[in-house]
Design a protein around this motif. Structure first.
Motif, PDB file in Angstrom:
ATOM      1  N   MET A   1       0.976  -1.154   0.097  1.00  0.00           N
ATOM      2  CA  MET A   1      -0.108   0.066   0.012  1.00  0.00           C
ATOM      3  C   MET A   1       0.981   1.182  -0.041  1.00  0.00           C
ATOM      4  N   GLY A   2       1.953   1.356   0.734  1.00  0.00           N
ATOM      5  CA  GLY A   2       2.795   2.443   0.802  1.00  0.00           C
ATOM      6  C   GLY A   2       3.406   2.596  -0.711  1.00  0.00           C
ATOM      7  N   VAL A   3       3.713   1.725  -1.396  1.00  0.00           N
ATOM      8  CA  VAL A   3       4.246   1.861  -2.806  1.00  0.00           C
ATOM      9  C   VAL A   3       3.345   2.405  -3.659  1.00  0.00           C
ATOM     10  N   VAL A   4       2.124   1.784  -3.637  1.00  0.00           N
ATOM     11  CA  VAL A   4       1.048   2.291  -4.538  1.00  0.00           C
ATOM     12  C   VAL A   4       0.847   3.720  -4.215  1.00  0.00           C
ATOM     13  N   ALA A   5       0.582   3.972  -2.871  1.00  0.00           N
ATOM     14  CA  ALA A   5       0.389   5.394  -2.481  1.00  0.00           C
ATOM     15  C   ALA A   5       1.345   6.479  -2.947  1.00  0.00           C
ATOM     16  N   TYR A   6       2.532   6.037  -2.880  1.00  0.00           N
ATOM     17  CA  TYR A   6       3.841   6.726  -3.364  1.00  0.00           C
ATOM     18  C   TYR A   6       3.787   7.079  -4.729  1.00  0.00           C
ATOM     19  N   HIS A   7       3.419   6.030  -5.501  1.00  0.00           N
ATOM     20  CA  HIS A   7       3.448   6.202  -6.817  1.00  0.00           C
ATOM     21  C   HIS A   7       2.183   7.252  -7.535  1.00  0.00           C
ATOM     22  N   MET A   8       1.072   7.030  -6.688  1.00  0.00           N
ATOM     23  CA  MET A   8      -0.141   7.766  -6.833  1.00  0.00           C
ATOM     24  C   MET A   8       0.331   9.289  -6.835  1.00  0.00           C
ATOM     25  N   ALA A   9       0.840   9.454  -5.618  1.00  0.00           N
ATOM     26  CA  ALA A   9       1.406  10.821  -5.221  1.00  0.00           C
ATOM     27  C   ALA A   9       2.357  11.628  -6.176  1.00  0.00           C
ATOM     28  N   LEU A  10       3.167  10.522  -6.715  1.00  0.00           N
ATOM     29  CA  LEU A  10       3.970  11.064  -7.910  1.00  0.00           C
ATOM     30  C   LEU A  10       3.170  11.540  -9.124  1.00  0.00           C
ATOM     31  N   PHE A  11       2.122  10.507  -9.477  1.00  0.00           N
ATOM     32  CA  PHE A  11       1.331  10.860 -10.609  1.00  0.00           C
ATOM     33  C   PHE A  11       0.607  12.235 -10.254  1.00  0.00           C
ATOM     34  N   VAL A  12      -0.022  12.401  -9.148  1.00  0.00           N
ATOM     35  CA  VAL A  12      -0.665  13.559  -8.785  1.00  0.00           C
ATOM     36  C   VAL A  12       0.194  14.722  -8.990  1.00  0.00           C
ATOM     37  N   GLY A  13       1.541  14.578  -8.371  1.00  0.00           N
ATOM     38  CA  GLY A  13       2.353  15.956  -8.585  1.00  0.00           C
ATOM     39  C   GLY A  13       2.568  16.124  -9.951  1.00  0.00           C
ATOM     40  N   ARG A  14       2.810  15.280 -10.769  1.00  0.00           N
ATOM     41  CA  ARG A  14       3.413  15.415 -12.075  1.00  0.00           C
ATOM     42  C   ARG A  14       2.148  15.913 -12.954  1.00  0.00           C
ATOM     43  N   ALA A  15       0.636  15.453 -12.735  1.00  0.00           N
ATOM     44  CA  ALA A  15      -0.439  15.456 -13.490  1.00  0.00           C
ATOM     45  C   ALA A  15      -1.066  16.840 -12.994  1.00  0.00           C
ATOM     46  N   GLY A  16      -0.906  17.203 -11.912  1.00  0.00           N
ATOM     47  CA  GLY A  16      -1.744  18.357 -11.225  1.00  0.00           C
ATOM     48  C   GLY A  16      -1.843  19.734 -12.151  1.00  0.00           C
ATOM     49  N   HIS A  17      -0.621  20.026 -12.684  1.00  0.00           N
ATOM     50  CA  HIS A  17      -0.461  21.379 -13.186  1.00  0.00           C
ATOM     51  C   HIS A  17      -0.730  21.166 -14.583  1.00  0.00           C
ATOM     52  N   VAL A  18      -0.758  19.867 -15.271  1.00  0.00           N
ATOM     53  CA  VAL A  18      -1.156  19.607 -16.605  1.00  0.00           C
ATOM     54  C   VAL A  18      -2.535  19.488 -17.026  1.00  0.00           C
ATOM     55  N   LEU A  19      -3.449  19.099 -15.996  1.00  0.00           N
ATOM     56  CA  LEU A  19      -4.624  18.918 -16.196  1.00  0.00           C
ATOM     57  C   LEU A  19      -5.683  20.415 -16.133  1.00  0.00           C
ATOM     58  N   THR A  20      -5.241  21.050 -17.277  1.00  0.00           N
ATOM     59  CA  THR A  20      -5.821  22.362 -17.368  1.00  0.00           C
ATOM     60  C   THR A  20      -7.171  22.238 -17.839  1.00  0.00           C
ATOM     61  N   PRO A  21      -8.169  23.063 -17.974  1.00  0.00           N
ATOM     62  CA  PRO A  21      -9.384  22.914 -18.404  1.00  0.00           C
ATOM     63  C   PRO A  21      -9.455  22.346 -19.983  1.00  0.00           C
ATOM     64  N   GLU A  22      -8.540  22.935 -20.761  1.00  0.00           N
ATOM     65  CA  GLU A  22      -8.391  22.532 -22.110  1.00  0.00           C
ATOM     66  C   GLU A  22      -8.041  21.190 -22.404  1.00  0.00           C
TER      67      GLU A  22
END
Length: 160
Positions: free
Chosen positions: A126-147
């Motif tokens: 679970m720790g590894v899954v959560a860690y990789h999810m956090a990486l995805f969120v960190g990388r994707a958060g600024h890219v998910l613009t309305p467009e």
């Protein structure tokens, strides 16, 4: 693994699909992944039938193999936990995890209100899954613009 169709997609949308594919392929125990918009619409999926990032050979499909099912679960859990946090006045929900006898579901908020959901095996780390999810969120958060959200949603609707 089946490669996603990226024809006509922007660089940002292709990068998000690559990040999702990487999450599914590289993290042991991850069965399927979905990114859901703040209004509950499926934006990205690891289910190849949904036009998403494809699913590695030998991996078990997500709930009944349908990306719409995982998206519905992710959206519902996100809504339920957000309501509970508001009721208890505990601030924003960062992550939700449901452990079941034969699998786990993780939901993590993305900065724009979208949600990342993962369906994993019961023996996943679970720790590894959560860690990789956090990486995805960190990388994707600024890219998910309305467009980009609109582009991803349209590509999901146009997939046979």
């Amino acid at each position: 693994m089946t490669a996603p169709s990226t024809y006509g997609l922007s660089t940002q949308a292709r990068n998000l699909q690559w990040l999702l594919t990487d999450l599914v392929e590289e993290v042991p125990g991850v069965n399927s992944v979905a990114v859901v918009s703040s209004d509950g619409l499926l934006l990205l999926s690891s289910d190849p039938g949904a036009g998403g990032a494809g699913e590695p050979q030998g991996k078990t499909k997500g709930p009944r193999g349908a990306s719409a099912d995982l998206a519905t679960i992710v959206s519902g859990l996100g809504s339920l936990t957000t309501g509970a946090a508001a009721l208890m006045e505990t601030g924003a929900v960062k992550q939700t995890m449901v452990a079941m006898e034969h699998g786990s579901v993780f939901v993590m908020a993305i900065s724009d209100g979208s949600l990342l959901g993962v369906h994993a095996t019961p023996d996943c780390d679970m720790g590894v899954v959560a860690y990789h999810m956090a990486l995805f969120v960190g990388r994707a958060g600024h890219v998910l613009t309305p467009e980009v959200r609109s582009e991803l949603r349209q590509s999901m609707e146009n997939t046979p």
